[in-house]
Design a protein around this motif. Sequence first.
Motif, PDB file in Angstrom:
ATOM      1  N   ASN B 243       1.066  -1.435   0.688  1.00 36.42           N
ATOM      2  CA  ASN B 243       0.036  -0.005   0.643  1.00 36.42           C
ATOM      3  C   ASN B 243       0.526   1.011   0.276  1.00 36.42           C
ATOM      4  O   ASN B 243       1.052   2.300  -0.780  1.00 36.42           O
ATOM      5  CB  ASN B 243      -1.016   0.141   1.852  1.00 36.42           C
ATOM      6  N   SER B 244       2.051   1.629   0.929  1.00 42.24           N
ATOM      7  CA  SER B 244       2.908   2.168   0.932  1.00 42.24           C
ATOM      8  C   SER B 244       3.212   3.250  -0.335  1.00 42.24           C
ATOM      9  O   SER B 244       3.785   3.799  -0.935  1.00 42.24           O
ATOM     10  CB  SER B 244       3.937   2.161   1.699  1.00 42.24           C
ATOM     11  N   PHE B 245       3.860   1.768  -1.026  1.00 41.26           N
ATOM     12  CA  PHE B 245       4.749   1.436  -2.048  1.00 41.26           C
ATOM     13  C   PHE B 245       3.395   2.456  -3.424  1.00 41.26           C
ATOM     14  O   PHE B 245       4.092   2.968  -3.708  1.00 41.26           O
ATOM     15  CB  PHE B 245       5.349   0.520  -2.745  1.00 41.26           C
ATOM     16  N   LYS B 246       2.888   1.306  -3.345  1.00 39.28           N
ATOM     17  CA  LYS B 246       1.811   2.187  -4.485  1.00 39.28           C
ATOM     18  C   LYS B 246       0.483   3.380  -4.234  1.00 39.28           C
ATOM     19  O   LYS B 246      -0.429   3.654  -5.298  1.00 39.28           O
ATOM     20  CB  LYS B 246       0.180   0.614  -4.678  1.00 39.28           C
ATOM     21  N   LEU B 247       0.735   4.273  -3.083  1.00 38.96           N
ATOM     22  CA  LEU B 247      -0.390   5.243  -2.298  1.00 38.96           C
ATOM     23  C   LEU B 247      -0.020   6.099  -3.896  1.00 38.96           C
ATOM     24  O   LEU B 247       0.761   6.854  -4.047  1.00 38.96           O
ATOM     25  CB  LEU B 247       0.950   5.853  -1.502  1.00 38.96           C
ATOM     26  N   TYR B 248      -0.898   6.872  -4.383  1.00 36.33           N
ATOM     27  CA  TYR B 248      -1.906   7.153  -5.205  1.00 36.33           C
ATOM     28  C   TYR B 248      -2.051   9.407  -4.495  1.00 36.33           C
ATOM     29  O   TYR B 248      -1.708  10.066  -4.963  1.00 36.33           O
ATOM     30  CB  TYR B 248      -1.831   6.840  -6.217  1.00 36.33           C
ATOM     31  N   ASP B 249      -3.311   8.320  -4.969  1.00 43.62           N
ATOM     32  CA  ASP B 249      -4.999   9.121  -4.264  1.00 43.62           C
ATOM     33  C   ASP B 249      -4.387  10.528  -2.872  1.00 43.62           C
ATOM     34  O   ASP B 249      -4.291  11.120  -3.542  1.00 43.62           O
ATOM     35  CB  ASP B 249      -6.010   8.486  -3.441  1.00 43.62           C
ATOM     36  N   GLN B 250      -3.652   9.525  -2.146  1.00 42.42           N
ATOM     37  CA  GLN B 250      -3.758  11.186  -1.076  1.00 42.42           C
ATOM     38  C   GLN B 250      -3.028  11.756  -0.975  1.00 42.42           C
ATOM     39  O   GLN B 250      -2.522  12.600  -0.601  1.00 42.42           O
ATOM     40  CB  GLN B 250      -2.946   9.629   0.506  1.00 42.42           C
ATOM     41  N   ASN B 251      -1.153  10.847  -1.954  1.00 38.74           N
ATOM     42  CA  ASN B 251      -0.580  11.701  -1.976  1.00 38.74           C
ATOM     43  C   ASN B 251      -0.986  13.119  -3.431  1.00 38.74           C
ATOM     44  O   ASN B 251      -0.278  13.785  -3.330  1.00 38.74           O
ATOM     45  CB  ASN B 251       0.702  10.763  -2.921  1.00 38.74           C
ATOM     46  N   LEU B 262       9.041  17.608  -4.387  1.00 35.16           N
ATOM     47  CA  LEU B 262       9.919  17.135  -3.557  1.00 35.16           C
ATOM     48  C   LEU B 262       8.802  15.639  -2.597  1.00 35.16           C
ATOM     49  O   LEU B 262       9.216  14.553  -2.329  1.00 35.16           O
ATOM     50  CB  LEU B 262      10.272  17.916  -2.927  1.00 35.16           C
ATOM     51  N   THR B 263       7.590  16.370  -2.589  1.00 37.03           N
ATOM     52  CA  THR B 263       7.116  14.892  -1.935  1.00 37.03           C
ATOM     53  C   THR B 263       6.559  13.822  -3.227  1.00 37.03           C
ATOM     54  O   THR B 263       5.080  13.372  -2.676  1.00 37.03           O
ATOM     55  CB  THR B 263       5.758  15.945  -1.262  1.00 37.03           C
ATOM     56  N   GLU B 264       6.672  14.077  -4.354  1.00 33.97           N
ATOM     57  CA  GLU B 264       6.035  13.064  -5.269  1.00 33.97           C
ATOM     58  C   GLU B 264       6.330  11.634  -4.817  1.00 33.97           C
ATOM     59  O   GLU B 264       7.501  11.291  -4.967  1.00 33.97           O
ATOM     60  CB  GLU B 264       6.316  13.567  -6.562  1.00 33.97           C
ATOM     61  N   MET B 265       5.558  11.031  -4.757  1.00 34.77           N
ATOM     62  CA  MET B 265       5.835   9.473  -5.080  1.00 34.77           C
ATOM     63  C   MET B 265       5.881   8.445  -6.203  1.00 34.77           C
ATOM     64  O   MET B 265       5.657   9.196  -7.332  1.00 34.77           O
ATOM     65  CB  MET B 265       5.309   8.496  -4.161  1.00 34.77           C
ATOM     66  N   LEU B 266       6.313   7.470  -5.969  1.00 39.09           N
ATOM     67  CA  LEU B 266       6.165   6.835  -7.294  1.00 39.09           C
ATOM     68  C   LEU B 266       5.211   6.992  -8.701  1.00 39.09           C
ATOM     69  O   LEU B 266       5.371   7.325  -9.265  1.00 39.09           O
ATOM     70  CB  LEU B 266       6.722   5.036  -6.785  1.00 39.09           C
ATOM     71  N   ALA B 267       4.010   6.793  -8.015  1.00 38.29           N
ATOM     72  CA  ALA B 267       2.803   6.109  -9.266  1.00 38.29           C
ATOM     73  C   ALA B 267       2.591   7.629  -9.315  1.00 38.29           C
ATOM     74  O   ALA B 267       2.411   7.526 -10.572  1.00 38.29           O
ATOM     75  CB  ALA B 267       1.039   5.566  -7.561  1.00 38.29           C
ATOM     76  N   LEU B 268       2.247   8.894  -8.427  1.00 34.79           N
ATOM     77  CA  LEU B 268       2.248   9.876  -8.693  1.00 34.79           C
ATOM     78  C   LEU B 268       3.597  10.452 -10.129  1.00 34.79           C
ATOM     79  O   LEU B 268       2.748  11.376 -10.966  1.00 34.79           O
ATOM     80  CB  LEU B 268       2.237  10.860  -7.796  1.00 34.79           C
ATOM     81  N   VAL B 288       6.156   0.046 -16.144  1.00 41.16           N
ATOM     82  CA  VAL B 288       7.379  -1.754 -15.983  1.00 41.16           C
ATOM     83  C   VAL B 288       8.108  -1.523 -14.556  1.00 41.16           C
ATOM     84  O   VAL B 288       8.305  -3.228 -14.187  1.00 41.16           O
ATOM     85  CB  VAL B 288       7.577  -2.079 -16.784  1.00 41.16           C
ATOM     86  N   VAL B 289       8.941  -0.487 -14.292  1.00 34.69           N
ATOM     87  CA  VAL B 289      10.157  -0.866 -13.392  1.00 34.69           C
ATOM     88  C   VAL B 289       9.355  -0.993 -11.897  1.00 34.69           C
ATOM     89  O   VAL B 289       9.885  -1.928 -11.457  1.00 34.69           O
ATOM     90  CB  VAL B 289      11.221   0.072 -13.169  1.00 34.69           C
ATOM     91  N   PHE B 290       8.536  -0.106 -11.906  1.00 31.81           N
ATOM     92  CA  PHE B 290       7.582   0.365 -10.284  1.00 31.81           C
ATOM     93  C   PHE B 290       6.914  -1.662 -10.257  1.00 31.81           C
ATOM     94  O   PHE B 290       7.335  -1.620  -9.000  1.00 31.81           O
ATOM     95  CB  PHE B 290       6.898   1.312 -10.704  1.00 31.81           C
ATOM     96  N   PHE B 291       6.291  -1.973 -11.554  1.00 33.22           N
ATOM     97  CA  PHE B 291       5.756  -3.228 -11.307  1.00 33.22           C
ATOM     98  C   PHE B 291       6.703  -4.594 -10.288  1.00 33.22           C
ATOM     99  O   PHE B 291       6.398  -4.510  -9.882  1.00 33.22           O
ATOM    100  CB  PHE B 291       4.607  -3.830 -12.162  1.00 33.22           C
ATOM    101  N   LEU B 297       9.840  -7.255  -4.127  1.00 36.24           N
ATOM    102  CA  LEU B 297       9.443  -6.680  -2.740  1.00 36.24           C
ATOM    103  C   LEU B 297       8.043  -7.542  -1.962  1.00 36.24           C
ATOM    104  O   LEU B 297       8.688  -7.783  -0.872  1.00 36.24           O
ATOM    105  CB  LEU B 297       9.271  -5.057  -2.310  1.00 36.24           C
ATOM    106  N   GLY B 298       7.223  -7.700  -2.593  1.00 32.59           N
ATOM    107  CA  GLY B 298       5.914  -7.840  -1.915  1.00 32.59           C
ATOM    108  C   GLY B 298       6.447  -9.430  -1.803  1.00 32.59           C
ATOM    109  O   GLY B 298       5.722  -9.845  -1.114  1.00 32.59           O
ATOM    110  N   ILE B 299       7.289 -10.317  -2.755  1.00 34.06           N
ATOM    111  CA  ILE B 299       7.052 -11.861  -2.669  1.00 34.06           C
ATOM    112  C   ILE B 299       8.488 -12.135  -1.333  1.00 34.06           C
ATOM    113  O   ILE B 299       8.390 -12.759  -0.729  1.00 34.06           O
ATOM    114  CB  ILE B 299       7.198 -12.161  -4.106  1.00 34.06           C
ATOM    115  N   LEU B 300       9.173 -11.043  -1.866  1.00 36.91           N
ATOM    116  CA  LEU B 300      10.276 -11.484  -0.667  1.00 36.91           C
ATOM    117  C   LEU B 300       9.621 -11.060   1.164  1.00 36.91           C
ATOM    118  O   LEU B 300      10.332 -12.164   1.496  1.00 36.91           O
ATOM    119  CB  LEU B 300      11.732 -10.375  -1.435  1.00 36.91           C
TER     120      LEU B 300
END
Lengths: 444, 312
Positions: B243-251, B262-268, B288-291, B297-300
């Motif tokens: 969830n943290s990695f994919k965070l978009y709406d809240q960002n 400066l507060t832009e996360m990956l999805a945004l 694609v890199v993001f996926f 990370l999730g699997i690990l």
Amino acid sequence: MKKTHLKRVAAIAIAAMMAGTALAGCGGSNSSSGSKSESGSADGAKGSVYWLNFKPEIDETLQSLAKKYKEAKGVEVKVVTAASGTYITTLTAEMDKSNPPTLFVIGNQQGVKDWGDFALDLTDTAIAKELNTDAYNLKDADGKLVSIGYCYECYGIIANPTLVEKAGHKMEEIKNFAGLKTVAEDIHKKAGELGFDAFSSSDMDDSSSWRFTGHMANLEYFYEEKAAGKTWTECPATITGEFLPNYKNLYDLCINNSLTAPADLSAGGHNAEEEFINGKAAFFVNGSWEFAAVSEKVPNAVMIPYYCGVEGEEKAGLNCGTENCWAVNSKVSKEDQQATIDFMVWLVSDTDASKTMVEQLGVMPYKNAAQSTNGFLNNAEAYTKDGCYVMDWATNFQPNVDEYRKDLVSALNAYNADQSDANWAKVKEAFVDGWAKQYKAIQE
Amino acid sequence: MIQASTTATDAAKKPAAKKRKASFKTGHSSMTKRSMRKWAWLFIGPVFVSFIIGFLWPFGQGIYLSFCGKFSVISDAHLKGIENYVKAFSDETFFHAFWFTALFAVVSVVLINLLAFSIAYALTQGVKGSNLFRTIFFMPNLIGGIVLGYLWSMIFDGLLDLWTTQNLVDNATYGFWGLIILLLWQQAGYMMIIYIAGLQAVPDDMLEAAKIDGATKTQTLFKVIIPNIMPSITICTFLTLTNSFKLYDQNLSLTGGKPARLTEMLALNISNGYSNMATRGMAQAKAVVFFILVATLGILQLVSTRKKEVQQ
């Protein structure tokens, strides 16, 4: 036996329904008219129209015009409006469908580059012959008429003469920056006793920042163009920022003589329009599309140019231009193209239709269109008649516009919180160096 | 007393065996089974078809597009090579977004899980009104991310007004902690529910045995309870991490990346690149890199926490 058969039928029906609802969620979320299945094939021989509109505020009007056209001419017109800020992504998706838009918008030179291949050359078409000026048309490098303006707009500073007079001044005093400054600062000084202030809030949130990073910024680009003695026809790789001090003049005046303290602007949440309409502020930075909202309560509101301390600005007019330019899809059938052009001609020449359009959109530059009732656009015309220069929309060339403006907003926010020279240097960096940076970012 | 770990194959076998027994006991006849097999497609089918249309197909198309040159419509795209990836990896905003997101993920995973577990632990001690509190803590989760972002931006700006002239969007540090607080507030309740379910499943006889053996509360917590709720911890850390990695709406709604991205996360960062035709391909490559990143990370994380789960 019969019972199991019945069960099976019921099961299949339920499955089909489930699949239906599951898939319904996938598509068509941005379509506001629901007549997808009717358009196209039914009137195949006649051709049909599909307009991908980019202005949510006129959707309702267009839907009713589409209905009227269907009643009058029997031709199906489908209007789909892209949600605010998603026009390009919607266009990308829609253009790939089997029934792509026949009528869409190419509003600036970047659009001509990106979408020119999809546009029919409109030279000598029936709609081109209706035009009374080619000032708002867009052509590509080969001279192909890619899109034609269907209305134009203007922006500047909207003023409430009644309030200016209440403060002991006259509109005639405001003929240049010095005049504007005297009046605005005096009003701000006496705001306590007057019960209103000079400028309405210039919020920097996304719903309002474009008034300053898009519109007001235009004065810098325009005077830069003018000083160089040419009109931009494509995005320059760099700008000099020669007239940035003039932008600063006007910007400072706006934020420092306003209802809201500069440091509070970044959070947003003030309604500048309401403030102006309700007589809380004498000046409001915005455009001609505000006329309908403003004129109800401030019927004598006028629009004045961006006075910013440039030499000879007594001869300045309003910022006039448009991004409302029609393009006809070159990749649909001849019948559809013809139907689309017929529809366009109807919109600009039919008495009722063009009246509706003009009421919503301002001025339509067509011979047989209804006269404009928009006071601000009439102001613009009056300036032109007096021999003032029109400030064209150089701002439309802002490279990678969303990113460019975001950086500018951040820099202006820092400046609003603390109006130091160092912070203004950062605004300059975003304004001038940011231009070059974004220009580079979008090159191949 | 407590088996720390068993092999993965054992773990897989046991539930299957249990199920077989269960089906025998409750009298699932072979006929029901056959009809279940026959009708399974009816229940799986619609979801599976939507999954292909809504996810697998666009996903494959996305990978293809990331290797294409500039395109206006998708059917117009042509293969060009790895240029978009080169561009993506030389984009400094992408790297900034990555580190910002990584830091955000670490902090939020730790804080959310600590808070959620603490509340869950407190609310399973038989305090009066537990159910009411559970409902209240869960409620923020029912509000959409966009709405939350706008609401909290007002709250934060109001609070910041008390001691500084800066607003949330003026300062990247405020923005970072703003996002953390928002996510904490929103997600702790959800994770709490999962922890409560885990805590309630800890066998009473074990707790009783620990008590009789003279274990202190802390000892019971760390030696009995936590090893027993490892499945809950696995799922909660997995959810909070992704969830943290994919965070978009809240960002998007809280800071929109301000100030100066400066507060832009990956999805945004990725979606911002899509607005311009010239940077679309690059944005697609980033996606694609993001996926790959999120999946790895999730699997690990799943594998590593699964190992710590105990068999009851």
